[in-house]
Write a protein that holds these residues in place. Structure first.
Motif, short mmCIF file in Angstrom:
data_model
loop_
_atom_site.label_atom_id
_atom_site.label_comp_id
_atom_site.label_asym_id
_atom_site.label_seq_id
_atom_site.Cartn_x
_atom_site.Cartn_y
_atom_site.Cartn_z
N GLY A 1 0.82 -1.21 0.00
CA GLY A 1 0.00 0.00 0.00
C GLY A 1 0.85 1.25 0.00
N ALA A 2 0.32 2.30 -0.64
CA ALA A 2 1.02 3.58 -0.66
C ALA A 2 1.18 4.13 0.75
CB ALA A 2 0.26 4.57 -1.54
N LYS A 3 0.27 3.76 1.63
CA LYS A 3 0.34 4.24 3.01
C LYS A 3 1.65 3.81 3.66
CE LYS A 3 -3.51 4.67 5.76
NZ LYS A 3 -4.63 4.16 6.61
N PHE A 4 2.11 2.60 3.34
CA PHE A 4 3.39 2.18 3.94
C PHE A 4 4.57 2.84 3.24
CE2 PHE A 4 7.05 -0.07 5.35
CZ PHE A 4 6.80 -0.18 6.72
N VAL B 1 -1.75 1.58 -6.94
CA VAL B 1 -2.83 1.12 -7.82
C VAL B 1 -4.21 1.22 -7.16
CG1 VAL B 1 -1.34 -0.41 -9.16
CG2 VAL B 1 -2.52 -1.31 -7.13
N SER B 2 -4.24 1.51 -5.85
CA SER B 2 -5.50 1.47 -5.09
C SER B 2 -6.61 2.30 -5.72
CB SER B 2 -5.28 1.98 -3.67
OG SER B 2 -4.65 1.00 -2.89
N LYS B 3 -6.34 3.59 -5.94
CA LYS B 3 -7.41 4.50 -6.35
C LYS B 3 -7.61 4.46 -7.86
CE LYS B 3 -7.55 5.41 -2.03
NZ LYS B 3 -6.84 6.36 -1.22
N THR B 4 -6.52 4.35 -8.63
CA THR B 4 -6.62 4.39 -10.09
C THR B 4 -7.36 3.18 -10.65
OG1 THR B 4 -4.52 5.55 -10.14
CG2 THR B 4 -5.26 4.62 -12.22
N SER C 1 5.72 13.84 -2.34
CA SER C 1 4.59 14.20 -3.19
C SER C 1 3.66 13.00 -3.32
CB SER C 1 5.10 14.66 -4.56
OG SER C 1 4.01 15.06 -5.36
N ASP C 2 2.53 13.07 -2.65
CA ASP C 2 1.56 11.97 -2.67
C ASP C 2 0.66 12.16 -3.89
OD1 ASP C 2 -0.56 10.23 -2.30
OD2 ASP C 2 -0.80 10.64 -0.17
N GLU C 3 0.93 11.35 -4.93
CA GLU C 3 0.26 11.52 -6.23
C GLU C 3 -0.75 10.41 -6.49
OE1 GLU C 3 3.48 12.29 -9.08
OE2 GLU C 3 4.06 14.09 -7.95
N ILE C 4 -1.33 9.88 -5.42
CA ILE C 4 -2.21 8.71 -5.53
C ILE C 4 -3.47 8.98 -6.36
CG2 ILE C 4 -3.53 9.07 -3.37
CD1 ILE C 4 -2.20 5.69 -3.81
N TYR C 5 -3.91 10.25 -6.43
CA TYR C 5 -5.12 10.57 -7.21
C TYR C 5 -4.79 11.15 -8.58
CZ TYR C 5 -7.73 9.71 -2.95
OH TYR C 5 -8.28 9.11 -1.84
N GLU C 6 -3.58 10.89 -9.05
CA GLU C 6 -3.10 11.40 -10.33
C GLU C 6 -4.10 11.24 -11.48
OE1 GLU C 6 0.29 9.10 -11.74
OE2 GLU C 6 0.53 10.43 -13.46
N MET D 1 -8.28 -0.91 -6.58
CA MET D 1 -7.59 -2.09 -6.05
C MET D 1 -7.16 -1.86 -4.60
SD MET D 1 -5.27 -3.04 -9.38
CE MET D 1 -4.42 -4.45 -8.65
N THR D 2 -7.98 -1.22 -3.81
CA THR D 2 -7.57 -0.86 -2.44
C THR D 2 -7.20 -2.08 -1.59
OG1 THR D 2 -9.94 -0.70 -1.99
CG2 THR D 2 -8.76 1.36 -2.23
N GLY D 3 -7.89 -3.18 -1.80
CA GLY D 3 -7.64 -4.35 -0.96
C GLY D 3 -6.42 -5.15 -1.37
C1 LIG Z 1 -5.99 6.20 -0.17
C2 LIG Z 1 -4.85 7.13 0.02
C3 LIG Z 1 -3.52 6.66 0.14
C4 LIG Z 1 -3.08 5.24 0.32
O1 LIG Z 1 -3.54 4.26 -0.46
P1 LIG Z 1 -3.08 2.75 -0.29
O2 LIG Z 1 -4.35 1.97 -0.36
O3 LIG Z 1 -2.37 2.57 1.00
O4 LIG Z 1 -2.20 2.48 -1.45
C5 LIG Z 1 -2.49 7.60 0.22
N1 LIG Z 1 -2.76 8.90 0.22
C6 LIG Z 1 -4.00 9.38 0.12
C7 LIG Z 1 -4.21 10.85 0.12
C8 LIG Z 1 -5.09 8.51 0.03
O5 LIG Z 1 -6.33 9.02 -0.01
#
Ligand SMILES: *Cc1c(COP(=O)(O)O)cnc(C)c1O
Length: 397
Positions: free
Chosen positions: A98-101, A235-238, A201-206, A241-243
C-alpha cells in the motif's frame, strides 16, 4: 499495560470510527446512506483479477524480494516515463504493501526526532500521525474554501524553520479534491529549492482529474527537484484495487534504499500474487480508468450543484479525487433535531443518528468548518443522501 509515549500520541482514525458506526446501523436494518467511503465503489477490472487468479493457482504464493519483483519495478519505471516523462531506474523504486506504507517508510527515512514537517491543511489525516510516529512535529499551513484549499508561496516561506526536514504535498487532495496548477507548484518549488527540505509528493489521485485539468508531477517542474522528492503513488485509487495492497515510491536511490531496509524489518514484501496483476494494471488497457473517471465526474457535478443550492453551504468545485469538502460552519450555533450543533463532529453525529446519513467531520482533517462527503457511491444513493442533508440543514434554526 503501559503504552509507549509514541504510540499513545497516535490518534484513532475518526473516519474509520464513524464508518464503523454507520455500518453497524445498516446491519441493524436501518436505511443509512453513507458518504464516508474512502475507496472507489467499482469492482477491480476483470483483466487484472485474472492475472492474480492465475498466479495463485501457479504457486506464486511465497516471499518475493522485499521491495517488489523486478518485473513490477520495471513496469513502474515505464509508467513514470509514459505518464510523467520521468526517468527512474529500478533501484529508485520501492513497492510497498500500500502507498500508506511507502509514505510511512519515506517519513521514517527522512524525519529525525524533533524535526518539523510542513503539512498544508486540510490534510489526509494519516500524515500527522505518521510524522508523530517518527518523532517529528507536524507544522500546518491553514487554507480554506476561500483559497480553494491551496497554500500560497508566502505561507510556505513563513512556515519554514531551521528544523524543517520535509514538506508533504498532496495534489489532487484528500479530503478537498483541490489540484494545484503548474504555475502554483512552480512558485512552491522555487521556495523549496532555496532550502534543503525534502518533498514527499503523494500523487495517488493522479488519474482522477476533472474539467480538463492536467496532472503535473512535482519533480518534473525543476531539474533539481528530482534529487529532493519522493513520489508516492499506487494502484489502489486508479484501478479500484484498495484491498490488493500495492503502493510504491520513487526517489533518490539512497533514500529508497533506506526505506527498503525499514521495510525489510517491518512488513517484508508486498503480497506476492498481486504484483504481476498490478504490473498488468499499470501497463495494460487504460480504458477502465477513463470509465471510472467519467462516472465520478458526473456525480461530482451533481454533488457540487446540489450542495451549493442549499442556503448557507459553501462548496468549492473539486478538480480531482472523489470527495467534496463543503463549508457548513454557518449552521454552527443552531439546533438540529433539538440538539445544539457547534462543530463538524456534532453535526456529523446528528446527521447520522437522526437523518440516517453518514458524512465525515472535517475536524480530524484540519478544518472544523467542513464535512467530507465522498462520491464513490451510486448516483441513486447520492440523490437520496443529499435529499436528507438538504432537509436536515433547511430545518436548522
Ligand atoms: C488512499 C490514500 C492513500 C493510500 O492508499 P493505499 O491503499 O495505502 O495504497 C495515500 N494517500 C491518500 C491521500 C489517500 O487518499
Amino acid at each position: 499495560m503501559k503504552i509507549s509515549k509514541t504510540v499513545h500520541n497516535i490518534e484513532q482514525s475518526l473516519t474509520l470510527a464513524l464508518t464503523a458506526k454507520a455500518k453497524q446501523m445498516k446491519k441493524q436494518g436501518l436505511d443509512v446512506v453513507g458518504f464516508g467511503a474512502g475507496e472507489p465503489d467499482f469492482d477491480t477490472p476483470e483483466h487484472i483479477k485474472e492475472i492474480a487468479i492465475e498466479d495463485i493457482k501457479n504457486g506464486v504464493t511465497k516471499y518475493t524480494p522485499t521491495g517488489g519483483t523486478p518485473e513490477l519495478k520495471e513496469a513502474i519505471c515505464k509508467k513514470f516515463k509514459r505518464d510523467n516523462g520521468l526517468d527512474y531506474q529500478p533501484n529508485q523504486i520501492l513497492v510497498s504493501p500500500g502507498a500508506k506504507f511507502s509514505l510511512y517508510a519515506a517519513i521514517m527515512a527522512l524525519c529525525d526526532h524533533g524535526d518539523d514537517v510542513i503539512i498544508p491543511s486540510p490534510f489526509w489525516l494519516t500524515y500527522p500521525e505518521q510524522v508523530k510516529a517518527a518523532g517529528g512535529n507536524p507544522v500546518y499551513i491553514q487554507t480554506g474554501v476561500e483559497s480553494e484549499f491551496k497554500i500560497k508561496p508566502e505561507q510556505l516561506e513563513k512556515a519554514i524553520t531551521p528544523r524543517t526536514s520535509i514538506f508533504i504535498l498532496n495534489s489532487p487532495s484528500n479530503p478537498t479534491g483541490a489540484v494545484y496548477t503548474k504555475t502554483e507548484l512552480e512558485a512552491l518549488a522555487d521556495i523549496l529549492l532555496k532550502t534543503n527540505i525534502a518533498i514527499i509528493s503523494d500523487e495517488i489521485y493522479e488519474c482522477l482529474l476533472y474539467d480538463d485539468v492536467k496532472f503535473v508531477s512535482f519533480p518534473t517542474l525543476r531539474p533539481e527537484l528530482k534529487e529532493r522528492t519522493i513520489i508516492v503513488n499506487g494502484v489502489s485509487k486508479t484501478y479500484s484495487m484498495t484491498g490488493w495492497r500495492i503502493g510504491y515510491a520513487a526517489g533518490p536511490a539512497d533514500v529508497i534504499g533506506a526505506m527498503n531496509r525499514l521495510q525489510d524489518h517491518s512488513t517484508s514484501n508486498p503480497t506476492s500474487f498481486t504484483q504481476r496483476a498490478s504490473a498488468h494494471a499499470i501497463l495494460g488497457d487504460q480504458t477502465c480508468v477513463e470509465k471510472m473517471r467519467q462516472a465520478f465526474d458526473e456525480r461530482r457535478k451533481y454533488m457540487v450543484q446540489r450542495l451549493n443550492s442549499i442556503p448557507g453551504v459553501k462548496c468549492a468545485a473539486p478538480k480531482g479525487a472523489f470527495y467534496v469538502f463543503p463549508d457548513v460552519s454557518s449552521f454552527y450555533g443552531k439546533k438540529l433535531a433539538g440538539k445544539q450543533v457547534n462543530g463538524s463532529v456534532e453535526l456529523a453525529n446528528v446527521l447520522l443518528e437522526e437523518f440516517k446519513v453518514a458524512v465525515v467531520p472535517g475536524k480530524p482533517f484540519g478544518d472544523d468548518r467542513c464535512e467530507r462527503l465522498s462520491y464513490a457511491m451510486s448516483m441513486q444513493d447520492i440523490v437520496k443522501g443529499l435529499d436528507r442533508i438538504e432537509a436536515a440543514l433547511k430545518s436548522m434554526a
